[in-house]
Design a protein around this motif. Structure first.
Motif, PDB file in Angstrom:
ATOM      1  N   LYS A 160       9.339  32.163 -30.422  1.00  0.00           N
ATOM      2  CA  LYS A 160       8.250  32.962 -29.851  1.00  0.00           C
ATOM      3  C   LYS A 160       7.513  32.185 -28.769  1.00  0.00           C
ATOM      4  O   LYS A 160       7.092  32.766 -27.764  1.00  0.00           O
ATOM      5  N   THR A 196       8.906  30.672 -34.916  1.00  0.00           N
ATOM      6  CA  THR A 196       7.712  30.207 -34.210  1.00  0.00           C
ATOM      7  C   THR A 196       8.106  29.547 -32.890  1.00  0.00           C
ATOM      8  O   THR A 196       7.511  29.814 -31.840  1.00  0.00           O
ATOM      9  N   ARG A 219       7.006  33.444 -24.998  1.00  0.00           N
ATOM     10  CA  ARG A 219       5.657  33.624 -24.466  1.00  0.00           C
ATOM     11  C   ARG A 219       5.553  32.965 -23.098  1.00  0.00           C
ATOM     12  O   ARG A 219       4.990  33.515 -22.160  1.00  0.00           O
ATOM     13  N   ASP A 258       3.245  37.771 -29.318  1.00  0.00           N
ATOM     14  CA  ASP A 258       2.622  37.422 -30.611  1.00  0.00           C
ATOM     15  C   ASP A 258       1.578  38.450 -31.021  1.00  0.00           C
ATOM     16  O   ASP A 258       1.532  38.892 -32.156  1.00  0.00           O
ATOM     17  N   THR A 259       0.719  38.780 -30.041  1.00  0.00           N
ATOM     18  CA  THR A 259      -0.346  39.745 -30.298  1.00  0.00           C
ATOM     19  C   THR A 259       0.230  41.074 -30.748  1.00  0.00           C
ATOM     20  O   THR A 259      -0.257  41.691 -31.694  1.00  0.00           O
ATOM     21  N   THR A 283       7.102  47.730 -31.319  1.00  0.00           N
ATOM     22  CA  THR A 283       7.029  46.425 -30.673  1.00  0.00           C
ATOM     23  C   THR A 283       7.590  46.511 -29.259  1.00  0.00           C
ATOM     24  O   THR A 283       6.976  46.018 -28.297  1.00  0.00           O
ATOM     25  N   ASP A 309       1.548  40.869 -34.283  1.00  0.00           N
ATOM     26  CA  ASP A 309       0.440  40.902 -35.251  1.00  0.00           C
ATOM     27  C   ASP A 309      -0.126  42.310 -35.370  1.00  0.00           C
ATOM     28  O   ASP A 309      -0.454  42.768 -36.461  1.00  0.00           O
TER      29      ASP A 309
END
Lengths: 113, 414
Positions: free
Chosen positions: B160, B157, B164, B32-33, B19, B36
């Motif tokens: 993040k 959430t 972002r 986020d991408t 990461t 995932d």
């Protein structure tokens, strides 16, 4: 020795709700299992399968009966054993069975004389 | 033939590293991408490795799969908003799958900086660090922080989203941003360790991992910045506390107080390491140094009765001046004084002024301290009342067992 194909069926979302530790534990269990099979001479081959695929019947192609029933064939094992009974005993030790997945065992027909 | 098993914690450690490296490459806007993509890489490993065994270099395998995955996802998003240049896989291929350590470390530091974003609360910083840099799942974080899974999910959430939108803040050179946010990073690592430490008595396994993760990250910070005295002191404190892990839980799974611990199982090596970092820090006054000194006094006492309590009491006093208004420190000081001298009504009165701790999630500690003072003062009945009160604030089974055991024991004579 006879040869058997093991079809593992499980939820196609398998693994999406596992923590990294659980995933790693799961892999470790499987590897230990495969190692045991190899040592005892039962192991021939194994492969994972993609969750998506197709089922063809009478020229109708669908994504299979599995997606709707929330189960798909996720992988195969190819094992050698003396009898169906023997292989059933082996399969009982498979981590997948312990995790509640379905395993279908089919003997490979030996047609060559 | 499959012969190897996965090293313990490979996935979790790799999750943080991958990461960090990918966020460093693609920017915090794609956090986020990247997360995932890393998750996908792990799922792919789960499916494949179960059947076909582990590749020769599992870390490189995971890195490659996660990176390609991230590139695909980013390109897919870009296509949807048209005229952005697509990233080619070639452009980002790492020449050597074994990345230079310094690059990996810098990436982790950068990501740590991002996780310590000023707009996040302290608790959020700890949670997002655990999730992003240490690879813990929501369930694990919830379990160790004694929170509901849904609450952790929501917090993450929100955190993040903040990262972002504000990732640019940290796109200046690493050294500058690091210096500017150093003390925030230390605080997060301190809290991360404490979160693990205070719940090790409840959930054994994972919480201890939190502490080791805090130590791993503090080590990265220290190595990056070896003149950093706060980090040295923080490391010393962490090592002294970690040294006592083996004795905190009895073989029957019961939480042992400092007084009850079997000191022969304290980890000598970790204690020595603690002193190593304590000496690095050369007496610059900061809260971690004082706390590390206190911990070192505990670590060097062969028996509980040999503990140099007057010295500890003085250090807590200094700590109170350095961190004014901390009720937890005040509580610890009262306990230290009760061991250094005698338990008196004055101490009990001072404890009374710390009542707000009860509303602050420290009801268990407050009532246990009260029970301790009353016991030392010979007020057995009142002490049992305090223990009953403490029962209402227990957070873990181990807490409960400890109180029940104390209730069964009579007040030992002092």
């Amino acid at each position: 020795m006879k040869e058997f194909l093991l079809l593992i069926r499980e939820n196609p979302d398998y693994g999406t709700d596992m923590s990294s530790q659980e995933m790693q534990d799961c892999i470790n269990e499987h590897i230990a299992w495969v190692q045991e099979l190899t040592e005892k001479g039962h192991y021939k081959d194994a492969n994972p399968l993609e969750a998506s695929g197709a089922v063809i019947k009478n020229n109708i192609v669908t994504d299979g009966p599995y997606i709707e029933s929330k189960e798909c064939v996720s992988g195969i094992y190819f094992l050698k054993a003396d009898s169906l009974e023997a292989v059933i005993e082996i399969v009982k030790g498979c981590p997948d069975v312990k995790r509640g997945n379905t395993i279908e065992v089919r003997e490979i027909m030996q047609l060559e004389v | 033939m499959v012969t190897h098993t996965l090293a313990d914690r490979l996935f979790r450690e790799q999750s943080g590293i991958i990461t960090a490296v990918l966020v460093n490459r693609f920017g915090a806007a794609h956090l986020d991408t990247v997360l995932d993509a890393v998750q996908d890489a792990f799922e792919a490993a789960l499916r494949r490795w179960r059947f076909s065994g582990i590749p020769d270099n599992p870390a490189a395998w995971l890195m490659t799969v996660a990176r390609n995955n991230a590139i695909n996802r980013i390109n897919r998003d870009k296509k949807q908003c048209s005229d952005h240049q697509l990233i080619s896989t070639q452009e980002y291929v790492m020449a050597d799958p074994a990345l230079p350590d310094v690059f990996v470390q810098d990436s982790q530091l950068r990501l740590l900086l991002i996780c310590c974003h000023p707009e996040l609360s302290e608790k959020s910083r700890v949670m997002i660090t655990l999730a992003v840099l240490c690879g813990f799942g929501t369930v694990e974080i919830a379990g160790a922080l004694l929170m509901q899974k849904e609450a952790v999910k929501k917090s993450l959430t929100r955190a993040k989203a903040v990262l972002r939108n504000a990732g640019r803040l940290f796109e200046m050179p690493l050294v500058e941003s690091f210096v500017a946010h150093r003390s925030t990073i230390h605080t997060v690592l301190y809290l991360l360790f404490n979160e693990g430490y205070k719940t090790t008595r409840g959930t054994s396994g994972i919480s201890k991992e939190f502490c080791f993760e805090a130590m791993r990250l503090t080590k990265i910070v220290y190595d990056h910045d070896t003149g950093n005295k706060e980090a040295a002191a923080l490391l010393a404190l962490q090592f002294f506390n970690a040294a006592r892990f083996p004795a905190r839980i009895s073989p029957d799974g019961e939480w042992m107080t400092l007084e009850e611990q079997d000191r022969s199982v304290w980890n000598e090596v970790l204690i020595r390491e603690g002193f190593h970092y304590l000496h690095k820090q050369q007496r610059s006054l900061n809260r971690y140094y004082l706390e590390a000194l206190i911990a070192s006094i505990h670590c060097t006492a062969r028996f509980f009765s040999e503990t140099n309590w007057p010295q500890i009491a003085v250090l807590y006093q200094a700590l109170e001046q350095l961190v004014p208004g901390s009720n937890v420190i005040a509580l610890n000081q009262i306990i230290a004084e009760s061991y250094a001298g005698a338990a008196t009504q004055e101490l009990l009165d001072r404890l009374e002024t710390l009542r707000p701790l009860m509303a602050d999630g420290k009801g268990f500690e407050w009532n246990m301290a009260r029970a301790h003072l009353l016991c030392k003062m010979g007020a057995g009945d009142a002490r049992n009342d305090a223990l009953q009160q403490a029962l209402e604030y227990v957070r873990t089974t181990a807490d409960r067992q400890l109180v029940l055991r104390k209730l069964e024991e009579r007040c030992p004579p002092f």
